[in-house]
Write a protein that holds these residues in place. Sequence first.
Motif, PDB file in Angstrom:
ATOM      1  N   SER A   1      15.605  -3.358  -6.958  1.00 36.97           N
ATOM      2  CA  SER A   1      14.366  -4.109  -6.796  1.00 36.97           C
ATOM      3  C   SER A   1      13.342  -3.248  -6.065  1.00 36.97           C
ATOM      4  CB  SER A   1      14.608  -5.395  -6.009  1.00 36.97           C
ATOM      5  OG  SER A   1      14.768  -5.105  -4.632  1.00 36.97           O
ATOM      6  N   ALA A   2      12.113  -3.755  -6.008  1.00 41.83           N
ATOM      7  CA  ALA A   2      11.021  -3.034  -5.353  1.00 41.83           C
ATOM      8  C   ALA A   2      11.192  -2.946  -3.843  1.00 41.83           C
ATOM      9  CB  ALA A   2       9.689  -3.702  -5.687  1.00 41.83           C
ATOM     10  N   VAL A   3      12.083  -3.739  -3.280  1.00 43.56           N
ATOM     11  CA  VAL A   3      12.284  -3.728  -1.830  1.00 43.56           C
ATOM     12  C   VAL A   3      13.685  -3.261  -1.425  1.00 43.56           C
ATOM     13  CG1 VAL A   3      10.476  -5.419  -1.338  1.00 43.56           C
ATOM     14  CG2 VAL A   3      12.801  -6.199  -1.789  1.00 43.56           C
ATOM     15  N   ASP A   4      14.401  -2.608  -2.335  1.00 42.61           N
ATOM     16  CA  ASP A   4      15.710  -2.040  -1.989  1.00 42.61           C
ATOM     17  C   ASP A   4      15.592  -1.136  -0.774  1.00 42.61           C
ATOM     18  OD1 ASP A   4      17.327  -3.182  -3.863  1.00 42.61           O
ATOM     19  OD2 ASP A   4      17.758  -1.346  -4.961  1.00 42.61           O
ATOM     20  N   GLU A   5      16.595  -1.162   0.053  1.00 37.67           N
ATOM     21  CA  GLU A   5      16.735  -0.309   1.234  1.00 37.67           C
ATOM     22  C   GLU A   5      15.742  -0.619   2.348  1.00 37.67           C
ATOM     23  OE1 GLU A   5      19.382   1.650   1.642  1.00 37.67           O
ATOM     24  OE2 GLU A   5      20.009   1.067  -0.355  1.00 37.67           O
ATOM     25  N   GLU A   6      15.049  -1.773   2.293  1.00 43.02           N
ATOM     26  CA  GLU A   6      14.108  -2.141   3.341  1.00 43.02           C
ATOM     27  C   GLU A   6      14.737  -2.990   4.434  1.00 43.02           C
ATOM     28  OE1 GLU A   6      10.456  -3.836   2.041  1.00 43.02           O
ATOM     29  OE2 GLU A   6       9.878  -2.061   0.926  1.00 43.02           O
ATOM     30  N   GLY A   7      15.892  -3.544   4.195  1.00 41.52           N
ATOM     31  CA  GLY A   7      16.508  -4.444   5.161  1.00 41.52           C
ATOM     32  C   GLY A   7      16.890  -3.761   6.459  1.00 41.52           C
ATOM     33  N   GLU A   8      17.127  -4.569   7.466  1.00 41.86           N
ATOM     34  CA  GLU A   8      17.459  -4.066   8.797  1.00 41.86           C
ATOM     35  C   GLU A   8      18.699  -3.175   8.803  1.00 41.86           C
ATOM     36  OE1 GLU A   8      18.753  -6.263  12.777  1.00 41.86           O
ATOM     37  OE2 GLU A   8      16.773  -6.864  12.059  1.00 41.86           O
ATOM     38  N   LYS A   9      19.626  -3.449   7.908  1.00 43.31           N
ATOM     39  CA  LYS A   9      20.858  -2.659   7.857  1.00 43.31           C
ATOM     40  C   LYS A   9      20.843  -1.637   6.722  1.00 43.31           C
ATOM     41  CE  LYS A   9      23.514  -6.192  10.076  1.00 43.31           C
ATOM     42  NZ  LYS A   9      24.767  -6.823  10.269  1.00 43.31           N
ATOM     43  N   GLU A  10      19.705  -1.447   6.106  1.00 43.37           N
ATOM     44  CA  GLU A  10      19.590  -0.513   4.994  1.00 43.37           C
ATOM     45  C   GLU A  10      19.085   0.845   5.490  1.00 43.37           C
ATOM     46  OE1 GLU A  10      20.795  -1.317   2.130  1.00 43.37           O
ATOM     47  OE2 GLU A  10      21.048  -3.435   2.534  1.00 43.37           O
ATOM     48  N   SER A  11      19.042   1.828   4.601  1.00 47.25           N
ATOM     49  CA  SER A  11      18.683   3.207   4.965  1.00 47.25           C
ATOM     50  C   SER A  11      17.208   3.402   5.275  1.00 47.25           C
ATOM     51  CB  SER A  11      19.065   4.157   3.832  1.00 47.25           C
ATOM     52  OG  SER A  11      18.193   3.978   2.725  1.00 47.25           O
ATOM     53  N   GLY A  12      16.340   2.605   4.665  1.00 44.34           N
ATOM     54  CA  GLY A  12      14.906   2.801   4.798  1.00 44.34           C
ATOM     55  C   GLY A  12      14.342   3.707   3.717  1.00 44.34           C
ATOM     56  N   LEU A  13      15.206   4.354   2.956  1.00 45.44           N
ATOM     57  CA  LEU A  13      14.774   5.227   1.868  1.00 45.44           C
ATOM     58  C   LEU A  13      14.506   4.341   0.652  1.00 45.44           C
ATOM     59  CD1 LEU A  13      14.239   8.213   1.345  1.00 45.44           C
ATOM     60  CD2 LEU A  13      16.578   8.405   0.499  1.00 45.44           C
ATOM     61  N   SER A  14      13.397   3.630   0.707  1.00 44.86           N
ATOM     62  CA  SER A  14      13.043   2.600  -0.261  1.00 44.86           C
ATOM     63  C   SER A  14      12.270   3.183  -1.445  1.00 44.86           C
ATOM     64  CB  SER A  14      12.174   1.548   0.430  1.00 44.86           C
ATOM     65  OG  SER A  14      10.938   2.139   0.821  1.00 44.86           O
TER      66      SER A  14
ATOM     67  N   SER B   1       6.692  11.450  -3.258  1.00 45.76           N
ATOM     68  CA  SER B   1       6.487  12.217  -4.486  1.00 45.76           C
ATOM     69  C   SER B   1       5.026  12.274  -4.910  1.00 45.76           C
ATOM     70  CB  SER B   1       7.325  11.617  -5.623  1.00 45.76           C
ATOM     71  OG  SER B   1       6.837  10.338  -5.980  1.00 45.76           O
ATOM     72  N   GLY B   2       4.162  11.553  -4.198  1.00 42.58           N
ATOM     73  CA  GLY B   2       2.740  11.584  -4.525  1.00 42.58           C
ATOM     74  C   GLY B   2       2.354  10.712  -5.699  1.00 42.58           C
ATOM     75  N   ASN B   3       3.189   9.749  -6.037  1.00 42.03           N
ATOM     76  CA  ASN B   3       2.915   8.868  -7.164  1.00 42.03           C
ATOM     77  C   ASN B   3       2.054   7.699  -6.683  1.00 42.03           C
ATOM     78  OD1 ASN B   3       3.026   7.089  -9.349  1.00 42.03           O
ATOM     79  ND2 ASN B   3       5.032   7.844  -9.972  1.00 42.03           N
ATOM     80  N   ALA B   4       0.735   7.933  -6.658  1.00 47.87           N
ATOM     81  CA  ALA B   4      -0.197   6.941  -6.132  1.00 47.87           C
ATOM     82  C   ALA B   4      -0.198   5.655  -6.946  1.00 47.87           C
ATOM     83  CB  ALA B   4      -1.606   7.522  -6.071  1.00 47.87           C
ATOM     84  N   GLU B   5      -0.045   5.777  -8.248  1.00 48.84           N
ATOM     85  CA  GLU B   5      -0.062   4.597  -9.125  1.00 48.84           C
ATOM     86  C   GLU B   5       1.096   3.655  -8.790  1.00 48.84           C
ATOM     87  OE1 GLU B   5      -0.292   3.660 -13.909  1.00 48.84           O
ATOM     88  OE2 GLU B   5      -0.346   5.727 -13.200  1.00 48.84           O
ATOM     89  N   VAL B   6       2.301   4.195  -8.682  1.00 48.05           N
ATOM     90  CA  VAL B   6       3.469   3.377  -8.363  1.00 48.05           C
ATOM     91  C   VAL B   6       3.406   2.904  -6.918  1.00 48.05           C
ATOM     92  CG1 VAL B   6       5.986   3.422  -8.097  1.00 48.05           C
ATOM     93  CG2 VAL B   6       4.943   4.350 -10.166  1.00 48.05           C
ATOM     94  N   THR B   7       2.955   3.760  -6.000  1.00 47.26           N
ATOM     95  CA  THR B   7       2.827   3.370  -4.595  1.00 47.26           C
ATOM     96  C   THR B   7       1.917   2.159  -4.463  1.00 47.26           C
ATOM     97  OG1 THR B   7       3.198   5.618  -3.803  1.00 47.26           O
ATOM     98  CG2 THR B   7       2.086   4.110  -2.294  1.00 47.26           C
ATOM     99  N   SER B   8       0.756   2.217  -5.092  1.00 48.45           N
ATOM    100  CA  SER B   8      -0.196   1.109  -5.027  1.00 48.45           C
ATOM    101  C   SER B   8       0.387  -0.165  -5.613  1.00 48.45           C
ATOM    102  CB  SER B   8      -1.480   1.481  -5.770  1.00 48.45           C
ATOM    103  OG  SER B   8      -2.408   0.430  -5.700  1.00 48.45           O
ATOM    104  N   GLU B   9       1.060  -0.050  -6.762  1.00 49.92           N
ATOM    105  CA  GLU B   9       1.659  -1.222  -7.401  1.00 49.92           C
ATOM    106  C   GLU B   9       2.754  -1.829  -6.516  1.00 49.92           C
ATOM    107  OE1 GLU B   9       3.968  -2.482 -11.502  1.00 49.92           O
ATOM    108  OE2 GLU B   9       2.854  -0.606 -11.487  1.00 49.92           O
ATOM    109  N   LEU B  10       3.554  -0.976  -5.869  1.00 53.19           N
ATOM    110  CA  LEU B  10       4.606  -1.482  -4.976  1.00 53.19           C
ATOM    111  C   LEU B  10       4.014  -2.256  -3.811  1.00 53.19           C
ATOM    112  CD1 LEU B  10       7.017   1.576  -4.950  1.00 53.19           C
ATOM    113  CD2 LEU B  10       7.633  -0.750  -5.629  1.00 53.19           C
ATOM    114  N   VAL B  11       2.928  -1.742  -3.235  1.00 50.27           N
ATOM    115  CA  VAL B  11       2.308  -2.386  -2.073  1.00 50.27           C
ATOM    116  C   VAL B  11       1.583  -3.669  -2.474  1.00 50.27           C
ATOM    117  CG1 VAL B  11       0.531  -2.149  -0.286  1.00 50.27           C
ATOM    118  CG2 VAL B  11       2.102  -0.257  -0.745  1.00 50.27           C
TER     119      VAL B  11
END
Length: 111
Positions: A19-32, A40-50
Motif C-alpha cells: 500500500s501507499a503507507v507501507d512501512e510507516e507504522g510505529e514498528k515499521e522500518s520507515g523506508l516507505s 529517487s527524485g520521482n516528483a510525480e509519484v511523490t506528489s501523488e503519494l502525499v
Amino acid sequence: STYVPSTVEEFLHMYRFNSAVDEEGEKESGLSPLFLAAMSGNAEVTSELVVEHEAGLHGVSLRAVDKVTGMDSGWTTLHASVSHGTATNEDMLSAMNMNSGADLNVPTNRG
C-alpha cells in the motif's frame, strides 16, 4: 533506457509495496514508498503519494540505519531527497512542503 514508474500503482508494484503507507507504522522500518520516491527524485509519484494517498511526512523516519541507502536512523523523506540531490527539483519541494506542511527544520538523530 531506465524505466521510471509514473503512477503510484506502478511504483508500488515495482518496489513490491502492499500500500501507499507501507512501512510507516510505529514498528515499521520507515523506508516507505514516499521515502523511496523522494530519494529517487520521482516528483510525480511523490506528489501523488502525499496529496492523493495521504502518505505521512510527519513523524515518519527511518527507525534504524539502513545499509542499502547508507542513511542513519531519524532521516525523513525530506532528508533523503536533499541528500540525493533531488530536492533541487521545484516540483519535489512543492510536493513535500506546500501540500503537506512538512517541517523543513527537522534534524536527523545526529543533528
